[in-house]
Motif scaffolding. Sequence first.
Motif, PDB file in Angstrom:
ATOM      1  N   GLY A   1       0.904  -1.048   0.117  1.00  0.00           N
ATOM      2  CA  GLY A   1       0.042  -0.074  -0.108  1.00  0.00           C
ATOM      3  C   GLY A   1       0.874   1.369   0.015  1.00  0.00           C
ATOM      4  O   GLY A   1       0.620   2.108  -0.616  1.00  0.00           O
TER       5      GLY A   1
ATOM      6  N   GLU B   1      -7.812   5.964  -2.758  1.00  0.00           N
ATOM      7  CA  GLU B   1      -8.862   5.165  -3.131  1.00  0.00           C
ATOM      8  C   GLU B   1      -8.894   4.009  -4.170  1.00  0.00           C
ATOM      9  O   GLU B   1      -9.886   3.091  -4.358  1.00  0.00           O
ATOM     10  CB  GLU B   1     -10.173   5.980  -3.511  1.00  0.00           C
ATOM     11  CG  GLU B   1     -10.191   6.866  -4.607  1.00  0.00           C
ATOM     12  CD  GLU B   1      -9.090   8.154  -4.569  1.00  0.00           C
ATOM     13  OE1 GLU B   1      -8.963   8.936  -5.440  1.00  0.00           O
ATOM     14  OE2 GLU B   1      -8.451   8.204  -3.490  1.00  0.00           O
ATOM     15  N   ARG B   2      -7.907   4.107  -5.107  1.00  0.00           N
ATOM     16  CA  ARG B   2      -7.964   3.149  -6.372  1.00  0.00           C
ATOM     17  C   ARG B   2      -6.830   1.710  -5.810  1.00  0.00           C
ATOM     18  O   ARG B   2      -6.678   1.122  -6.660  1.00  0.00           O
ATOM     19  CB  ARG B   2      -7.380   3.894  -7.425  1.00  0.00           C
ATOM     20  CG  ARG B   2      -8.105   4.906  -7.862  1.00  0.00           C
ATOM     21  CD  ARG B   2      -7.674   5.563  -9.314  1.00  0.00           C
ATOM     22  NE  ARG B   2      -7.660   4.278 -10.310  1.00  0.00           N
ATOM     23  CZ  ARG B   2      -7.325   4.680 -11.561  1.00  0.00           C
ATOM     24  NH1 ARG B   2      -6.580   5.691 -11.735  1.00  0.00           N
ATOM     25  NH2 ARG B   2      -7.185   3.694 -12.337  1.00  0.00           N
ATOM     26  N   ILE B   3      -6.222   2.146  -4.509  1.00  0.00           N
ATOM     27  CA  ILE B   3      -5.606   0.810  -4.058  1.00  0.00           C
ATOM     28  C   ILE B   3      -6.231  -0.203  -3.797  1.00  0.00           C
ATOM     29  O   ILE B   3      -7.269  -0.295  -3.002  1.00  0.00           O
ATOM     30  CB  ILE B   3      -4.563   1.161  -2.934  1.00  0.00           C
ATOM     31  CG1 ILE B   3      -3.710   2.182  -3.354  1.00  0.00           C
ATOM     32  CG2 ILE B   3      -3.882   0.051  -2.301  1.00  0.00           C
ATOM     33  CD1 ILE B   3      -2.789   2.967  -2.213  1.00  0.00           C
ATOM     34  N   PRO B   4      -6.101  -1.577  -4.489  1.00  0.00           N
ATOM     35  CA  PRO B   4      -6.916  -2.853  -4.219  1.00  0.00           C
ATOM     36  C   PRO B   4      -6.758  -3.246  -2.632  1.00  0.00           C
ATOM     37  O   PRO B   4      -5.821  -2.930  -2.141  1.00  0.00           O
ATOM     38  CB  PRO B   4      -6.282  -3.687  -5.015  1.00  0.00           C
ATOM     39  CG  PRO B   4      -5.385  -3.228  -6.235  1.00  0.00           C
ATOM     40  CD  PRO B   4      -4.949  -1.707  -5.436  1.00  0.00           C
ATOM     41  N   THR B   5      -7.917  -3.920  -2.380  1.00  0.00           N
ATOM     42  CA  THR B   5      -7.842  -4.434  -0.689  1.00  0.00           C
ATOM     43  C   THR B   5      -7.238  -5.726  -0.775  1.00  0.00           C
ATOM     44  O   THR B   5      -6.395  -5.834   0.144  1.00  0.00           O
ATOM     45  CB  THR B   5      -9.349  -4.468  -0.491  1.00  0.00           C
ATOM     46  OG1 THR B   5     -10.075  -3.172  -0.583  1.00  0.00           O
ATOM     47  CG2 THR B   5      -9.452  -4.922   1.256  1.00  0.00           C
ATOM     48  N   ALA B   6      -7.188  -6.509  -1.576  1.00  0.00           N
ATOM     49  CA  ALA B   6      -6.864  -7.815  -1.591  1.00  0.00           C
ATOM     50  C   ALA B   6      -5.258  -7.742  -1.947  1.00  0.00           C
ATOM     51  O   ALA B   6      -4.962  -6.990  -2.799  1.00  0.00           O
ATOM     52  CB  ALA B   6      -7.403  -8.697  -2.749  1.00  0.00           C
TER      53      ALA B   6
ATOM     54  N   ASP C   1      -3.274  -9.875  -3.350  1.00  0.00           N
ATOM     55  CA  ASP C   1      -2.748 -10.594  -4.537  1.00  0.00           C
ATOM     56  C   ASP C   1      -2.949  -9.566  -5.522  1.00  0.00           C
ATOM     57  O   ASP C   1      -2.312  -9.311  -6.627  1.00  0.00           O
ATOM     58  CB  ASP C   1      -3.497 -11.693  -4.781  1.00  0.00           C
ATOM     59  CG  ASP C   1      -4.899 -11.778  -4.823  1.00  0.00           C
ATOM     60  OD1 ASP C   1      -5.532 -10.712  -4.411  1.00  0.00           O
ATOM     61  OD2 ASP C   1      -5.553 -12.625  -5.480  1.00  0.00           O
ATOM     62  N   GLU C   2      -4.186  -8.641  -5.250  1.00  0.00           N
ATOM     63  CA  GLU C   2      -4.408  -7.653  -6.607  1.00  0.00           C
ATOM     64  C   GLU C   2      -3.600  -6.466  -6.300  1.00  0.00           C
ATOM     65  O   GLU C   2      -3.046  -5.869  -7.289  1.00  0.00           O
ATOM     66  CB  GLU C   2      -5.707  -7.125  -6.323  1.00  0.00           C
ATOM     67  CG  GLU C   2      -6.893  -8.207  -6.641  1.00  0.00           C
ATOM     68  CD  GLU C   2      -8.277  -7.538  -6.486  1.00  0.00           C
ATOM     69  OE1 GLU C   2      -8.530  -6.336  -6.052  1.00  0.00           O
ATOM     70  OE2 GLU C   2      -9.259  -8.529  -6.536  1.00  0.00           O
ATOM     71  N   ARG C   3      -3.277  -6.248  -5.063  1.00  0.00           N
ATOM     72  CA  ARG C   3      -2.045  -5.068  -4.739  1.00  0.00           C
ATOM     73  C   ARG C   3      -0.616  -5.613  -5.362  1.00  0.00           C
ATOM     74  O   ARG C   3      -0.032  -4.897  -5.848  1.00  0.00           O
ATOM     75  CB  ARG C   3      -1.767  -4.974  -3.269  1.00  0.00           C
ATOM     76  CG  ARG C   3      -2.895  -4.082  -2.737  1.00  0.00           C
ATOM     77  CD  ARG C   3      -2.507  -3.817  -1.170  1.00  0.00           C
ATOM     78  NE  ARG C   3      -3.632  -2.929  -0.848  1.00  0.00           N
ATOM     79  CZ  ARG C   3      -3.800  -2.372   0.560  1.00  0.00           C
ATOM     80  NH1 ARG C   3      -2.220  -2.828   1.312  1.00  0.00           N
ATOM     81  NH2 ARG C   3      -4.752  -1.872   1.099  1.00  0.00           N
TER      82      ARG C   3
ATOM     83  N   THR D   1      -0.860  -5.158  -9.255  1.00  0.00           N
ATOM     84  CA  THR D   1      -0.966  -3.443  -9.501  1.00  0.00           C
ATOM     85  C   THR D   1       0.665  -3.156  -9.430  1.00  0.00           C
ATOM     86  O   THR D   1       1.005  -2.321 -10.416  1.00  0.00           O
ATOM     87  CB  THR D   1      -1.830  -2.760  -8.657  1.00  0.00           C
ATOM     88  OG1 THR D   1      -2.894  -3.395  -8.871  1.00  0.00           O
ATOM     89  CG2 THR D   1      -1.962  -1.377  -8.953  1.00  0.00           C
ATOM     90  N   TYR D   2       1.300  -3.293  -8.214  1.00  0.00           N
ATOM     91  CA  TYR D   2       2.793  -2.916  -8.161  1.00  0.00           C
ATOM     92  C   TYR D   2       3.409  -3.375  -9.348  1.00  0.00           C
ATOM     93  O   TYR D   2       4.330  -2.798  -9.738  1.00  0.00           O
ATOM     94  CB  TYR D   2       2.886  -3.717  -6.782  1.00  0.00           C
ATOM     95  CG  TYR D   2       4.437  -3.579  -6.453  1.00  0.00           C
ATOM     96  CD1 TYR D   2       5.010  -2.310  -6.152  1.00  0.00           C
ATOM     97  CD2 TYR D   2       5.370  -4.595  -6.214  1.00  0.00           C
ATOM     98  CE1 TYR D   2       6.384  -1.908  -5.823  1.00  0.00           C
ATOM     99  CE2 TYR D   2       6.764  -4.608  -5.788  1.00  0.00           C
ATOM    100  CZ  TYR D   2       7.160  -3.223  -5.635  1.00  0.00           C
ATOM    101  OH  TYR D   2       8.467  -2.823  -5.387  1.00  0.00           O
TER     102      TYR D   2
END
Length: 752
Positions: free
Chosen positions: A170, A181-186, A188-190, A193-194
């Motif tokens: 994060g 607000e666009r940072i994923p919660t999960a 694995d999704e972070r 995205t990273y």
Amino acid sequence: MSVHGHIREQGEQAAGQSAADLLKSCRPDIGGSVHASGQDAEGAPQGTHTRNHISGPVEGVSVQAGTVHGGIHITEAARDTPPVPWELPPPVRLTSRLAELDVLEAARSRAEQLGAPTLVTLSGLGGVGKTVLAVSWLHRVRDDCPDGQLYADLGAHGQESPLRPGEVLGRFLRALGVAPERIPTAVDERVATYRSLTAGRRLVVLLDDAATAAQVRPLLPSAPGIAVVTSRTQLTGLTVDGFTALQLEPLAREDAVTLLASTLNDHRVLQEPTAAMELVDLCDGLPLAVRVAGALLAARPKRLITSMVQALTREQDRLDVLAIRGDHAVRSALDISYRALPEPAALLYRRLGLHPGPEFGSGLAAAALADPGTGPTDAAGLLDTLVEASLLSEVGAERYRFHDLVRLHASAEAERDSPDVRSAACRRILDFHLVGATLAEEVLDPHHRSLPRELGPQPVPAPDLGGDAGRAMAWLEAERGNLMAAVRTARRIGLPALAWQLVDAMWPLFIRRKYYEDWREAHAEGLAAARSCGDRAAEARMLSSGGFGELGVAEHTRALTMFEEAAAILRESGDGLGHARTFNYRGLAYQRLGRLPEAADAFEQAAVLCRRHGDPRAGALAQLNRSSISLTLADFGRAAELAESAQQLLLEELDPYNAARAEVLLGRARLGLGTPDLAEENLLGARAELHRTGAGREEALALEALGEAAELRGQPPLARERYAEAVRLWQALSLQPPDSLRQRLDRLDPPG
């Protein structure tokens, strides 16, 4: 976008509509510009204009308006570019670590050739300078990674629990410009995205104070840049992932002095160079300790380095002195690593803190843990845990050591256990050395032990020597420092009998390897211990064995006095055989003093009396020594006769070491008789046995005689080779070669 000029709206546009409202009708996703003249930027017509719309092709951003007065200039703003993070801590001046920087640069060069990211782990003791090295190096390569630097302290040893990968991701995503607000919660999704954001970007990522490889893996970018992970533990799992592993050790003395000088930033190191070296030695080269000591001195510009040395000399106070109130402290750094250990490893850490020697093997660790109350333990596995935590260093195959400050910390932690627990563990550690030395003695010199050996109530493991003389000598060599430390410790903690028994068991090491300083120190301690026990037999043994050490350093008169004291004790106690053996010892002292008739008489008495009291081996040794007198007097026939008889008797008594010594005398006598072929046969056989048992001094004497044989046979190159090898053996023993050997070698190979 920007709007220049005045806009008057008519028709379908509401009167009074603001410029901002008007711009909402623009198409911000299309580049280009619109000019009020109806021509493009080059003056070419762009279509037919009507009151409410534009017909024909329109390129770029458009504005629909009624009547336009004045000029309108609408240009596209610069695209939103991702921010470039520069999160590394400021660099600290690096005063050394040139070899480590070379390793880092080599890793970077290899990665660039492969088109791969540079991946490095830096591990080591707390305070050894992992972060300083990483930050300094990464600042140096900043120009090669222009897309930014990400940094996270993963908190493996912080006051709170280590950071979770999702939390760090994060932070990284926000640093790379992703709106919260666009940072994923999960998680694995972070991660996805990273990796999408970092793909193709040359980034530096520093992950400081990592706990595990699993904590690190989600934080690695998919980029051709550099990722460095620091940890107090060796994250071997990352090596499988392609990381270059670099273990940092404390600084060498010269580098530590340089660090001290840079911390003081004055002339005190130049003014007190010896004290500066003593100070960094007391800090064991640990950069944190050196910096703390330097900072304390820097705060007192008139204080001498010598005063800090004096303050650190007392081991009990050293960790307390190396602390800056409210800031850095060596003890705190070590406390953090210790608290992170699982309890079985923490127990071994405390037990090893009781070990008095400089290093140890897995056998000692098993003995330290052999308390029946703790149950079975995997000592080897726990040692690995301490190594991975950088609290132990590997110094060889299954050999380990503490850095000095860590040893002090482990010793302090051991004080938290009850006195009874500590006492039992100390006894097991010392017993381990006595068991091992006694086993080696049985292999190397089975006739030597005639006095009892007493062990504590708790059994300890014994080394596996396999009955092999080479392995037995190698074990004694490896444990020599520990054996000496055990001798120094035993009487101090109330175990004087153990002290002299350890010394007695070390006899094969002393007689073969001639460590005269250790020999004399050990026997002085053993003699004091025997006297404190009131054990007259042990006192006589320490005087006799110690006297041989005095002979080795040419203290012949002192040796004779010790032999005579031993003889008096044995005579008074009615030990006829022991008293008979002292004639042999006294004969050696007479021989070294040049009193050859007295020496010959003493050897002859020893040969007769020892056989009479039932010890033919001791009688054969006296005969061997009598042969050396005949050799000195050039009575080669008598010398050969006595040596050959002694050799046969010693072989019958299963004493191959002393039989080989007798065979060397036989070979030398045959050289004197002019039969070099027979002499060489004796000398080659003797040399092989002496080499097998690690008797370096006697092997060197055999080689010198073999060189003489080669000369007599007309083989100067072979003679030169043997003389040179003999010189190397003397030097390996830290002893001066005899003048006769030097002269022979110089004659064959004069200095150019």
